[in-house]
Design an enzyme around this catalytic site. Structure first.
Site, PDB file in Angstrom:
ATOM      1  N   LEU A 188       0.867  -1.161   0.000  1.00 38.00           N
ATOM      2  CA  LEU A 188       0.000   0.000   0.000  1.00 38.00           C
ATOM      3  C   LEU A 188       0.911   1.220   0.000  1.00 38.00           C
ATOM      4  O   LEU A 188       1.833   1.320   0.812  1.00 38.00           O
ATOM      5  CB  LEU A 188      -0.922   0.010   1.225  1.00 38.00           C
ATOM      6  CG  LEU A 188      -2.031   1.077   1.236  1.00 38.00           C
ATOM      7  CD1 LEU A 188      -2.970   0.898   0.052  1.00 38.00           C
ATOM      8  CD2 LEU A 188      -2.825   1.014   2.539  1.00 38.00           C
ATOM      9  N   ASP A 189       0.655   2.158  -0.907  1.00 40.09           N
ATOM     10  CA  ASP A 189       1.553   3.287  -1.091  1.00 40.09           C
ATOM     11  C   ASP A 189       1.743   4.092   0.187  1.00 40.09           C
ATOM     12  O   ASP A 189       0.861   4.160   1.050  1.00 40.09           O
ATOM     13  CB  ASP A 189       1.023   4.217  -2.189  1.00 40.09           C
ATOM     14  CG  ASP A 189       1.085   3.597  -3.571  1.00 40.09           C
ATOM     15  OD1 ASP A 189       1.921   2.694  -3.769  1.00 40.09           O
ATOM     16  OD2 ASP A 189       0.307   4.019  -4.440  1.00 40.09           O
ATOM     17  N   TYR A 190       2.891   4.764   0.258  1.00 39.15           N
ATOM     18  CA  TYR A 190       3.251   5.635   1.377  1.00 39.15           C
ATOM     19  C   TYR A 190       2.169   6.677   1.639  1.00 39.15           C
ATOM     20  O   TYR A 190       1.834   6.970   2.795  1.00 39.15           O
ATOM     21  CB  TYR A 190       4.585   6.311   1.040  1.00 39.15           C
ATOM     22  CG  TYR A 190       5.101   7.299   2.047  1.00 39.15           C
ATOM     23  CD1 TYR A 190       5.564   6.883   3.298  1.00 39.15           C
ATOM     24  CD2 TYR A 190       5.187   8.657   1.729  1.00 39.15           C
ATOM     25  CE1 TYR A 190       6.081   7.792   4.215  1.00 39.15           C
ATOM     26  CE2 TYR A 190       5.706   9.570   2.635  1.00 39.15           C
ATOM     27  CZ  TYR A 190       6.152   9.149   3.871  1.00 39.15           C
ATOM     28  OH  TYR A 190       6.654  10.048   4.775  1.00 39.15           O
ATOM     29  N   SER A 225      -1.021   6.482   0.810  1.00 38.62           N
ATOM     30  CA  SER A 225      -2.358   5.898   0.905  1.00 38.62           C
ATOM     31  C   SER A 225      -2.579   5.356   2.308  1.00 38.62           C
ATOM     32  O   SER A 225      -1.630   5.098   3.052  1.00 38.62           O
ATOM     33  CB  SER A 225      -2.535   4.776  -0.124  1.00 38.62           C
ATOM     34  OG  SER A 225      -2.416   5.276  -1.444  1.00 38.62           O
TER      35      SER A 225
END
Length: 218
Positions: free
Chosen positions: A41-43, A45
């Site tokens: 999961l993106d930084y 997000s």
């Protein structure tokens, strides 16, 4: 049996256990040894991250071949038209090809925790929320999809992966459960992906449940 941890990853936390730039990581929120994230999961997000100590379960969740659905609440600039929603649902042409069909709908603003730092308020630019379910996981896919139809993503929260939901977890909170696998399913050590195995940190950050004031439940 496999151990599974459900974590509500806060905004600007790396989805790994170490970082050479001193940013917050999963080690600040999870103190269980020998678990690794099943997917990323993106930084920038927020939301549900699954971690497990069982290699086959990690593969079942993260492998693109299994097409496990992932559901997101997405705050976007503007108010997407019916045509824009249909384009998201049918597939969007990105640089790496056409996306798979998705489920998408406009939703009312969800009752979620305030983000720190907050979304910049633009008086002349309305925002709206979408619920988007994908069965693939390309790099920054949701953000690229909404931008492609003219509505850049402002905030992105993953609320469900397969049968597992974010419900009941405030930002930084985690819960643990046991997953019963077929007896014929062998265990192998999970892959740490791009993060090496290090002792986990002792610090734990606590947050509030969506809409809850005061201290969270443990």
């Amino acid at each position: 049996m496999a151990r599974l941890i459900l974590l509500n990853k806060p905004f600007q936390v790396m989805c790994q256990f170490t970082d050479d730039q001193g940013r917050a990581t999963l080690a600040d929120y999870v103190d269980s040894p020998n678990v690794y994230p099943a997917g990323r999961l993106d930084y920038d997000s927020e939301g549900l991250v699954l971690l497990t100590d069982h290699g086959q379960l990690q593969h079942r969740i993260a492998s693109p071949r299994n097409k496990m659905p992932k559901t997101y609440w997405v705050q976007v600039e503007g108010e997407p038209s019916a045509e824009a929603l249909e384009q998201l649902a049918q597939g969007v042409h990105l640089k790496d090809g056409l996306t798979r069909p998705a489920k998408v709908s406009a939703i009312a603003s969800p009752d979620v925790w305030p983000r720190t730092p907050p979304i910049r308020d633009r008086a002349q630019q309305p925002t709206s929320w979408l619920e988007l379910t994908l069965t693939e996981g390309r790099n920054r896919q949701v953000r690229r999809m909404t931008a492609a139809v003219g509505h850049p993503t402002l905030r992105l929260i993953r609320v469900r992966i397969g049968e597992w939901s974010l419900e009941g977890l405030g930002p930084g909170q985690a819960s643990s459960q046991v997953v019963h696998l077929p007896q014929s399913t062998p265990n192998r050590r999970p892959s740490p992906a791009d993060s090496r195995r290090y002792p986990l940190g002792q610090k734990r950050h606590q947050g509030r449940k969506p809409g809850q004031k005061g201290n969270p439940q443990s």
